[in-house]
Design a protein around this motif. Structure first.
Motif, PDB file in Angstrom:
ATOM      1  N   SER A  30       0.822  -1.203   0.000  1.00 33.50           N
ATOM      2  CA  SER A  30       0.000   0.000   0.000  1.00 33.50           C
ATOM      3  C   SER A  30       0.853   1.250   0.000  1.00 33.50           C
ATOM      4  CB  SER A  30      -0.985   0.013   1.174  1.00 33.50           C
ATOM      5  OG  SER A  30      -0.297   0.008   2.386  1.00 33.50           O
ATOM      6  N   ALA A  31       2.032   1.164   0.588  1.00 37.20           N
ATOM      7  CA  ALA A  31       2.928   2.311   0.557  1.00 37.20           C
ATOM      8  C   ALA A  31       3.571   2.445  -0.822  1.00 37.20           C
ATOM      9  CB  ALA A  31       3.999   2.167   1.626  1.00 37.20           C
ATOM     10  N   ALA A  32       3.883   1.312  -1.439  1.00 33.71           N
ATOM     11  CA  ALA A  32       4.525   1.334  -2.750  1.00 33.71           C
ATOM     12  C   ALA A  32       3.527   1.601  -3.869  1.00 33.71           C
ATOM     13  CB  ALA A  32       5.235   0.009  -2.996  1.00 33.71           C
ATOM     14  N   ASN A  33       2.282   1.233  -3.687  1.00 32.73           N
ATOM     15  CA  ASN A  33       1.263   1.432  -4.706  1.00 32.73           C
ATOM     16  C   ASN A  33       0.286   2.491  -4.196  1.00 32.73           C
ATOM     17  OD1 ASN A  33      -1.068   1.303  -6.324  1.00 32.73           O
ATOM     18  ND2 ASN A  33      -0.691  -0.836  -6.809  1.00 32.73           N
ATOM     19  N   PRO A  34       0.289   3.665  -4.803  1.00 29.01           N
ATOM     20  CA  PRO A  34      -0.568   4.736  -4.301  1.00 29.01           C
ATOM     21  C   PRO A  34      -2.061   4.409  -4.365  1.00 29.01           C
ATOM     22  CG  PRO A  34       0.600   5.421  -6.297  1.00 29.01           C
ATOM     23  CD  PRO A  34       1.122   4.083  -5.911  1.00 29.01           C
ATOM     24  N   LEU A  35      -2.477   3.574  -5.317  1.00 27.57           N
ATOM     25  CA  LEU A  35      -3.892   3.203  -5.405  1.00 27.57           C
ATOM     26  C   LEU A  35      -4.307   2.422  -4.164  1.00 27.57           C
ATOM     27  CD1 LEU A  35      -6.637   2.917  -6.774  1.00 27.57           C
ATOM     28  CD2 LEU A  35      -5.698   0.982  -8.063  1.00 27.57           C
ATOM     29  N   LEU A  36      -3.527   1.420  -3.793  1.00 31.15           N
ATOM     30  CA  LEU A  36      -3.872   0.622  -2.608  1.00 31.15           C
ATOM     31  C   LEU A  36      -3.818   1.470  -1.351  1.00 31.15           C
ATOM     32  CD1 LEU A  36      -2.072  -2.750  -3.302  1.00 31.15           C
ATOM     33  CD2 LEU A  36      -4.423  -2.103  -3.800  1.00 31.15           C
ATOM     34  N   GLY A  37      -2.820   2.322  -1.252  1.00 30.82           N
ATOM     35  CA  GLY A  37      -2.724   3.212  -0.097  1.00 30.82           C
ATOM     36  C   GLY A  37      -3.935   4.109   0.030  1.00 30.82           C
ATOM     37  N   MET A  38      -4.400   4.628  -1.098  1.00 31.87           N
ATOM     38  CA  MET A  38      -5.572   5.497  -1.086  1.00 31.87           C
ATOM     39  C   MET A  38      -6.826   4.723  -0.662  1.00 31.87           C
ATOM     40  SD  MET A  38      -7.286   7.650  -4.232  1.00 31.87           S
ATOM     41  CE  MET A  38      -7.232   6.220  -5.280  1.00 31.87           C
ATOM     42  N   LEU A  39      -6.995   3.521  -1.205  1.00 32.04           N
ATOM     43  CA  LEU A  39      -8.185   2.730  -0.874  1.00 32.04           C
ATOM     44  C   LEU A  39      -8.202   2.330   0.598  1.00 32.04           C
ATOM     45  CD1 LEU A  39      -8.315   0.472  -4.059  1.00 32.04           C
ATOM     46  CD2 LEU A  39      -9.886   2.349  -3.484  1.00 32.04           C
ATOM     47  N   THR A  40      -7.057   1.899   1.113  1.00 34.36           N
ATOM     48  CA  THR A  40      -7.034   1.472   2.515  1.00 34.36           C
ATOM     49  C   THR A  40      -7.203   2.655   3.459  1.00 34.36           C
ATOM     50  OG1 THR A  40      -4.605   1.498   2.535  1.00 34.36           O
ATOM     51  CG2 THR A  40      -5.675  -0.619   2.108  1.00 34.36           C
ATOM     52  N   SER A  41      -6.622   3.797   3.120  1.00 34.81           N
ATOM     53  CA  SER A  41      -6.715   4.938   4.040  1.00 34.81           C
ATOM     54  C   SER A  41      -8.060   5.665   3.927  1.00 34.81           C
ATOM     55  CB  SER A  41      -5.569   5.913   3.822  1.00 34.81           C
ATOM     56  OG  SER A  41      -5.666   6.547   2.568  1.00 34.81           O
ATOM     57  N   LYS A  42      -8.564   5.878   2.734  1.00 29.89           N
ATOM     58  CA  LYS A  42      -9.815   6.635   2.575  1.00 29.89           C
ATOM     59  C   LYS A  42     -11.055   5.812   2.900  1.00 29.89           C
ATOM     60  CE  LYS A  42      -8.543  10.273  -0.570  1.00 29.89           C
ATOM     61  NZ  LYS A  42      -8.931  11.061  -1.732  1.00 29.89           N
ATOM     62  N   LEU A  43     -10.998   4.516   2.592  1.00 29.64           N
ATOM     63  CA  LEU A  43     -12.200   3.696   2.776  1.00 29.64           C
ATOM     64  C   LEU A  43     -12.122   2.772   3.982  1.00 29.64           C
ATOM     65  CD1 LEU A  43     -12.910   2.721  -0.942  1.00 29.64           C
ATOM     66  CD2 LEU A  43     -13.834   4.641   0.378  1.00 29.64           C
ATOM     67  N   GLY A  44     -10.931   2.623   4.538  1.00 25.89           N
ATOM     68  CA  GLY A  44     -10.785   1.748   5.691  1.00 25.89           C
ATOM     69  C   GLY A  44     -10.885   0.273   5.350  1.00 25.89           C
ATOM     70  N   VAL A  45     -10.671  -0.080   4.081  1.00 22.41           N
ATOM     71  CA  VAL A  45     -10.680  -1.491   3.699  1.00 22.41           C
ATOM     72  C   VAL A  45      -9.323  -2.094   4.017  1.00 22.41           C
ATOM     73  CG1 VAL A  45     -12.440  -1.202   1.898  1.00 22.41           C
ATOM     74  CG2 VAL A  45     -10.028  -0.991   1.287  1.00 22.41           C
ATOM     75  N   SER A  46      -9.284  -3.399   4.143  1.00 19.17           N
ATOM     76  CA  SER A  46      -8.025  -4.084   4.412  1.00 19.17           C
ATOM     77  C   SER A  46      -7.196  -4.165   3.131  1.00 19.17           C
ATOM     78  CB  SER A  46      -8.299  -5.502   4.928  1.00 19.17           C
ATOM     79  OG  SER A  46      -8.809  -6.311   3.874  1.00 19.17           O
ATOM     80  N   GLN A  47      -5.944  -4.555   3.296  1.00 20.19           N
ATOM     81  CA  GLN A  47      -5.047  -4.748   2.153  1.00 20.19           C
ATOM     82  C   GLN A  47      -5.643  -5.783   1.193  1.00 20.19           C
ATOM     83  OE1 GLN A  47      -2.138  -3.066   1.731  1.00 20.19           O
ATOM     84  NE2 GLN A  47      -1.476  -4.130  -0.100  1.00 20.19           N
TER      85      GLN A  47
END
Length: 145
Positions: A30-47
């Motif tokens: 999630s840190a390396a992929n900005p899309l995953l980081g955005m989804l986990t932080s904005k939506l609170g979904v898991s990795q």
């Protein structure tokens, strides 16, 4: 000079092996992929939910778009093929997704509520538009319409 290059290569290999053996290395995605980081932080979904959700969206795009158009969408998402496989492994889909209702069912199998999915889809399409250009974003939007 050669010794420095050798040591640099050796340390890179060692770090790669440590990361591969580390069970927390998936969290680094999630840190390396900005899309995953955005989804986990904005939506609170898991990795896993983020990866499986992106993979499910890509699966529907793969079904609906011709290969060249799908390749444009997939190129906008770092690790796209891995997310397709992850979604399947997580049980989001076994066969074809078919349409947006099938996509919503796949996201539901990942534990993503319909309310969160309604936010998830535009975040992914906006990301694709920014990273892959408006054509790639419009192709993905057409699949999700």
């Amino acid at each position: 000079m050669h010794r420095r290059i050798f040591l640099a290569v050796l340390s890179t290999v060692a770090v790669g092996r440590i990361a591969a053996a580390n069970p927390l290395s998936g969290m680094l995605d999630s840190a390396a992929n900005p899309l995953l980081g955005m989804l986990t932080s904005k939506l609170g979904v898991s990795q896993d939910q983020a990866e499986g959700g992106v993979g499910s969206i890509l699966k529907l795009a793969q079904e609906k778009l011709v290969k060249g158009d799908f390749d444009k969408v997939a190129a906008a998402i770092p690790g796209a093929s891995r997310y397709l496989e992850k979604a399947k492994t997580l049980g989001a889909f076994a066969g074809a997704i078919g349409n947006k209702d099938g996509l919503m069912a796949a996201l539901g199998k990942l534990g993503i509520s319909s309310e969160t999915a309604a936010q998830f889809l535009p975040l992914v399409t906006n990301f694709v538009s920014k990273s892959g250009g408006s054509k790639a974003g419009n192709l993905l939007k057409s699949v999700l319409a």
